[in-house]
Scaffold this motif. Sequence first.
Motif, PDB file in Angstrom:
ATOM      1  N   LYS A   1      60.570  14.905  52.869  1.00 52.54           N
ATOM      2  CA  LYS A   1      61.465  13.372  52.756  1.00 52.54           C
ATOM      3  C   LYS A   1      61.658  12.902  54.459  1.00 52.54           C
ATOM      4  N   GLN A   2      61.958  13.666  55.645  1.00 54.77           N
ATOM      5  CA  GLN A   2      62.151  13.775  56.866  1.00 54.77           C
ATOM      6  C   GLN A   2      61.551  12.363  57.714  1.00 54.77           C
ATOM      7  N   ILE A   3      59.979  12.778  57.231  1.00 52.06           N
ATOM      8  CA  ILE A   3      58.814  11.242  57.938  1.00 52.06           C
ATOM      9  C   ILE A   3      58.945  10.849  56.102  1.00 52.06           C
ATOM     10  N   ARG A   4      58.870   9.897  55.690  1.00 52.91           N
ATOM     11  CA  ARG A   4      60.048   9.198  54.742  1.00 52.91           C
ATOM     12  C   ARG A   4      60.395   8.536  55.743  1.00 52.91           C
ATOM     13  N   ILE A   5      61.628   8.760  56.282  1.00 51.60           N
ATOM     14  CA  ILE A   5      62.551   8.301  56.709  1.00 51.60           C
ATOM     15  C   ILE A   5      62.002   8.001  58.096  1.00 51.60           C
ATOM     16  N   MET A   6      61.691   8.361  58.628  1.00 57.81           N
ATOM     17  CA  MET A   6      60.871   8.153  60.422  1.00 57.81           C
ATOM     18  C   MET A   6      59.867   6.199  60.338  1.00 57.81           C
ATOM     19  N   VAL A   7      59.228   6.770  58.879  1.00 54.93           N
ATOM     20  CA  VAL A   7      58.786   5.659  59.022  1.00 54.93           C
ATOM     21  C   VAL A   7      58.816   4.715  58.224  1.00 54.93           C
ATOM     22  N   GLN A   8      60.269   4.404  57.854  1.00 52.63           N
ATOM     23  CA  GLN A   8      60.600   2.996  57.155  1.00 52.63           C
ATOM     24  C   GLN A   8      61.526   2.378  58.163  1.00 52.63           C
ATOM     25  N   ARG A   9      62.061   3.536  59.109  1.00 50.97           N
ATOM     26  CA  ARG A   9      62.697   2.898  60.689  1.00 50.97           C
ATOM     27  C   ARG A   9      61.731   1.590  61.064  1.00 50.97           C
ATOM     28  N   GLY A  10      62.997   0.775  61.737  1.00 52.58           N
ATOM     29  CA  GLY A  10      62.602  -0.514  62.431  1.00 52.58           C
ATOM     30  C   GLY A  10      61.690  -1.582  61.230  1.00 52.58           C
ATOM     31  N   CYS A  11      61.327  -1.106  59.363  1.00 53.26           N
ATOM     32  CA  CYS A  11      61.119  -1.976  58.940  1.00 53.26           C
ATOM     33  C   CYS A  11      62.161  -3.802  58.656  1.00 53.26           C
ATOM     34  N   SER A  12      63.139  -3.187  58.916  1.00 54.46           N
ATOM     35  CA  SER A  12      63.802  -4.356  57.832  1.00 54.46           C
ATOM     36  C   SER A  12      63.133  -6.061  59.403  1.00 54.46           C
ATOM     37  N   TYR A  13      64.116  -5.036  61.135  1.00 51.09           N
ATOM     38  CA  TYR A  13      63.630  -6.602  62.132  1.00 51.09           C
ATOM     39  C   TYR A  13      61.850  -6.569  62.045  1.00 51.09           C
ATOM     40  N   ALA A  14      60.769  -5.942  62.046  1.00 50.13           N
ATOM     41  CA  ALA A  14      59.195  -6.363  60.652  1.00 50.13           C
ATOM     42  C   ALA A  14      59.362  -7.095  60.204  1.00 50.13           C
ATOM     43  N   LYS A  15      59.959  -7.192  59.614  1.00 41.06           N
ATOM     44  CA  LYS A  15      60.017  -8.693  58.404  1.00 41.06           C
ATOM     45  C   LYS A  15      60.614  -9.230  58.626  1.00 41.06           C
ATOM     46  N   ARG A  16      61.954 -10.027  59.603  1.00 39.48           N
ATOM     47  CA  ARG A  16      62.850 -10.672  59.963  1.00 39.48           C
ATOM     48  C   ARG A  16      61.667 -11.121  61.086  1.00 39.48           C
ATOM     49  N   VAL A  17      61.129 -10.519  61.577  1.00 41.09           N
ATOM     50  CA  VAL A  17      59.927 -11.154  62.869  1.00 41.09           C
ATOM     51  C   VAL A  17      58.963 -11.737  61.890  1.00 41.09           C
ATOM     52  N   LYS A  18      58.394 -11.638  60.991  1.00 38.43           N
ATOM     53  CA  LYS A  18      57.542 -12.029  60.202  1.00 38.43           C
ATOM     54  C   LYS A  18      57.957 -13.565  59.391  1.00 38.43           C
ATOM     55  N   GLU A  19      59.082 -13.497  59.216  1.00 38.12           N
ATOM     56  CA  GLU A  19      59.492 -14.206  58.890  1.00 38.12           C
ATOM     57  C   GLU A  19      60.096 -14.969  59.366  1.00 38.12           C
ATOM     58  N   VAL A  20      60.771 -15.498  60.674  1.00 37.91           N
ATOM     59  CA  VAL A  20      61.314 -15.964  61.098  1.00 37.91           C
ATOM     60  C   VAL A  20      59.788 -16.813  61.796  1.00 37.91           C
ATOM     61  N   ASN A  21      59.007 -16.000  62.041  1.00 35.58           N
ATOM     62  CA  ASN A  21      57.418 -16.852  62.611  1.00 35.58           C
ATOM     63  C   ASN A  21      57.006 -17.055  61.645  1.00 35.58           C
ATOM     64  N   GLU A  22      57.110 -17.130  60.457  1.00 35.73           N
ATOM     65  CA  GLU A  22      56.572 -17.864  59.102  1.00 35.73           C
ATOM     66  C   GLU A  22      56.648 -19.317  59.441  1.00 35.73           C
ATOM     67  N   ILE A  23      58.378 -19.589  59.407  1.00 40.45           N
ATOM     68  CA  ILE A  23      58.777 -20.890  59.741  1.00 40.45           C
ATOM     69  C   ILE A  23      58.964 -21.769  60.784  1.00 40.45           C
ATOM     70  N   TYR A  24      58.868 -20.355  61.780  1.00 42.69           N
ATOM     71  CA  TYR A  24      58.648 -21.196  63.233  1.00 42.69           C
ATOM     72  C   TYR A  24      56.523 -21.571  63.146  1.00 42.69           C
ATOM     73  N   ASP A  25      56.400 -21.533  63.164  1.00 46.47           N
ATOM     74  CA  ASP A  25      54.801 -21.618  62.660  1.00 46.47           C
ATOM     75  C   ASP A  25      54.602 -23.059  61.517  1.00 46.47           C
ATOM     76  N   LYS A  26      55.081 -22.987  60.076  1.00 50.19           N
ATOM     77  CA  LYS A  26      55.191 -24.388  60.017  1.00 50.19           C
ATOM     78  C   LYS A  26      55.344 -25.330  59.749  1.00 50.19           C
ATOM     79  N   TYR A  27      56.969 -25.231  60.968  1.00 47.67           N
ATOM     80  CA  TYR A  27      57.670 -26.477  61.517  1.00 47.67           C
ATOM     81  C   TYR A  27      56.796 -26.919  62.847  1.00 47.67           C
ATOM     82  N   ALA A  28      56.813 -25.596  63.972  1.00 53.98           N
ATOM     83  CA  ALA A  28      55.857 -26.091  65.377  1.00 53.98           C
ATOM     84  C   ALA A  28      54.698 -26.821  64.669  1.00 53.98           C
TER      85      ALA A  28
END
Length: 76
Positions: free
Chosen positions: A1-28
Motif C-alpha cells: 500500500k505504501q508503494i502505491r501511495i509513493m507512485v501516485q504522488r505528484g500525478c496531479s501536477y503532471a496532469k495539470r502541466v500536460k493539460e496547460v501545455n496542450e492548451i498552450y500548443d493549440k493557441y500558440a
Amino acid sequence: KQIRIMVQRGCSYAKRVKEVNEIYDKYARMGLSNRAIWRRHIWPVYGISEKTFYNYINASAEARIERKLRQLEMGL
C-alpha cells in the motif's frame, strides 16, 4: 500500500502541466501571445498566475514530469 501511495504522488501536477501545455500548443500555433493565452484560456480554468503558467511550460521538458505522465498513461 505504501508503494502505491509513493507512485501516485505528484500525478496531479503532471496532469495539470500536460493539460496547460496542450492548451498552450493549440493557441500558440494560432499566433496568440503567451500573455493572451494565459489570460483568455489558462487563468479562467486553472486560476494560476502568469509565473506559474511559465513554470508549467518549462516543466513539460523535465524528465521527472515525463516519467509521471508515462505512469498516468499506463494507469499506475
